[in-house]
Structures are given as structure tokens and as C-alpha cells.
Scaffold this motif. Sequence first.
Motif, PDB file in Angstrom:
ATOM      1  N   UNK A 186      55.042  52.995  63.367  1.00 46.28           N
ATOM      2  CA  UNK A 186      55.228  54.360  62.901  1.00 46.28           C
ATOM      3  C   UNK A 186      54.738  55.353  63.955  1.00 46.28           C
ATOM      4  N   UNK A 187      55.596  56.308  64.370  1.00 46.73           N
ATOM      5  CA  UNK A 187      55.159  57.331  65.326  1.00 46.73           C
ATOM      6  C   UNK A 187      54.482  58.491  64.597  1.00 46.73           C
ATOM      7  N   UNK A 188      53.342  58.211  63.947  1.00 48.41           N
ATOM      8  CA  UNK A 188      52.712  59.236  63.120  1.00 48.41           C
ATOM      9  C   UNK A 188      52.205  60.389  63.986  1.00 48.41           C
ATOM     10  N   UNK A 189      52.084  61.559  63.349  1.00 49.91           N
ATOM     11  CA  UNK A 189      51.773  62.787  64.072  1.00 49.91           C
ATOM     12  C   UNK A 189      50.413  62.727  64.763  1.00 49.91           C
ATOM     13  N   UNK A 190      49.432  62.119  64.128  1.00 53.75           N
ATOM     14  CA  UNK A 190      48.094  62.042  64.725  1.00 53.75           C
ATOM     15  C   UNK A 190      48.138  61.303  66.056  1.00 53.75           C
ATOM     16  N   UNK A 191      48.834  60.172  66.066  1.00 50.84           N
ATOM     17  CA  UNK A 191      48.953  59.402  67.304  1.00 50.84           C
ATOM     18  C   UNK A 191      49.768  60.159  68.353  1.00 50.84           C
ATOM     19  N   UNK A 192      50.900  60.714  67.939  1.00 52.70           N
ATOM     20  CA  UNK A 192      51.749  61.427  68.883  1.00 52.70           C
ATOM     21  C   UNK A 192      51.011  62.596  69.540  1.00 52.70           C
ATOM     22  N   UNK A 193      50.239  63.331  68.748  1.00 50.82           N
ATOM     23  CA  UNK A 193      49.514  64.477  69.297  1.00 50.82           C
ATOM     24  C   UNK A 193      48.462  64.020  70.302  1.00 50.82           C
TER      25      UNK A 193
END
Length: 348
Positions: A298-305
Motif C-alpha cells: 500500500x502506498x499510504x500517505x504517511x510513507x509517501x510523504x
Amino acid sequence: MKGSEGENGTFVLGPGRCGSTMLSNILNLHPDILSLFEFFSTQGVRSLLPGKISGKRYWQQLSTQTRSMRVMFTAKTAPSEFLYREGMGRFPIDNLPPLLVSTLPHISDNPQKLFDELARIVPRFPDQTIEAHHDRLFRTLQERLGRKIWVERTGLSQMYVKLLPRLFPEAKFILLYRDGRDVALSMQAFKPIRPAIWNWKWSGRFGPNPIDLDNPAGRSRHLRFNDRVFAVKPLVRWMVDTPPSLEDCAGFWSELMLTSIPEFLSLAEDRRHYLEYTRLVDDPKHELDRLAYFLEVEPDKTWLDAASAIPKRLEPRWKRLDADMQAKLSDWTAEAREATGRLSSARA
């Protein structure tokens, strides 16, 4: 029969000095990914030797340095990829178990404790091939740390592009590319990669080619024999301390790229992913979203940021050279850069 080695696993392939450490740090932020950092490189010339060995012997390999690696990895010569520091455990830096050099400190705040846990588990592995041992170790770490997949990333791993798909038939592969002019300059300055370039330059007269895709360093018994017999400290120290010519660094990179790209393209499309350093730096969220889709996490927002803040745009080092040397370096790398350019253009 087709084995299961590589299930839920991915290898990042690259020539070294291409932004792969940055990629490992990005992957290590994801809660579902076990980022295996410099695992094969710290095993040296025995990382993928053919034949079966016992769990006890496998653990000895994970916990005992080769002759040449003891010369290359010292408190004075260790690069930033050498993550073990004084105070992390009972071992001296100048004779550190390979598993503690980079791999365990990358994934654990207490690598010594994790090392001791593995010391009780790994020797009980059954007699099996080295790739089966690696696969079982990766899955053991994956389960103990609660990760869904593993991704192994090692400098110079592009020489394994033909070997690893055969040894790990269920694995996926990422090819990480960076402009060869910058890679060549970085290789010349990076001490741990110099012995490979010197051995490549001398191959034929003094031994086999370390980037022979059919029998690369790590798989070659000849190179393992040379390490045991001829890896005398003065010679290894000279190779570490003496920069190869920039033309040789460019030739080394070019041969590796030109021989490995066709092998990478021969993989099934669902097993391969092309990642270009400049695109990752210029548009990290888009590239990491694509990467997560390929890895099936999952490319979740926390990781992406958090991950998108890691890549930094820098001026290409080769452009700092004088005009004459720029032209020569461009010429030395032209054919391989053209081949990777076509690969980039064809990217889905």
C-alpha cells in the motif's frame, strides 16, 4: 521442479553508485517491507556458491569475514554504508560478522540482539543450497519483524541479473539506473568498489571476469579460491587505496550495462520494474506510487510523504569536469547510455 525461493521477495539490481542506498532507506520506511541492505556484498566471493551446505556452515559464513573483506572493512576505510558502530555489540569493527556490517543495523535498533537470536536459529537449518538458505533467512527475518515482503539491495548486484532469476524463481526484480558518467566518477572515488574494477581490468591475464553474468563474483569458485590463496593484505590494500582510471570505471560500467540489459528484458513483464534515478528525484511521489504497485504494498500517505523527502536534486558531478574530460567521459559511456535511453523510452 521449480522451487519457491523468492516468494514475496524482490531484488534491486544496479551497478553500484546509482542511488541504491537512497532507495534502501526509502524502502526501510515502509511498514510492510523488510529492507535487506548490502546482504550479498558483505558475503563477498562466497555469496552464491553452488552446492549444498549445512545450517551450521551457513551460519559460519554469515558470522565470519573473508580475508579480503577484513582488509576492505576497517574502522578507517569503512564507507557510510557500513552501519555498525562502536558500542552496538561485542565485536571489533575490524573483524565484524558480515551480517552485522550493514544488514542487521539497517533493520534493527538492537542488531546485536537480533544477531544472537539468529545464532540460535540458523545453525538448525537443514542441508540445502545457498540460495535456499538465503531464502529461509530472509523469511525468518520477515516473520520476526512482521513484514509482508522483503527487498534485497546490494551494490554491484546487476551482475546477478542472469543468475538470481534462476536461483529465486518466484522473485521480482527492479533495475535501478543512473547516468553512467556520474556512476563512473562515483565508482572511481568509492574504495569498496575499486577491487572489482581492478579485477575486471586484469581479467583474462590473472583470472576470470568478476562481472561474467554466467559465473559472476559470488558464484565463481575460481574467484573464491583466489580470495583464499591470493588475497594478501598488501595487494588488497593497494587495490582499495588506488583509484582506477576514469576510462576503466566507465568501461566497467558500460560492459555491465550492455550485457545485463538484454537479460533484464528477457524476464516476464510482471517480474521486472525499471526505476530511473532522475525520475525518482524529480517526481518521487509518482515514482514511489508506481514502485509500491509493483511490489504489491500500500502506498499510504504517511510513507509517501516521508519517503518523498529523501531524494535530493543535485547537479550532475560530470558537468563539473573540464570540457575535454566531459567529452571523453561521454564518449566512453555513449553506447551503454544509448541502450539505457531506449529502455527508459520503452518504460510503461
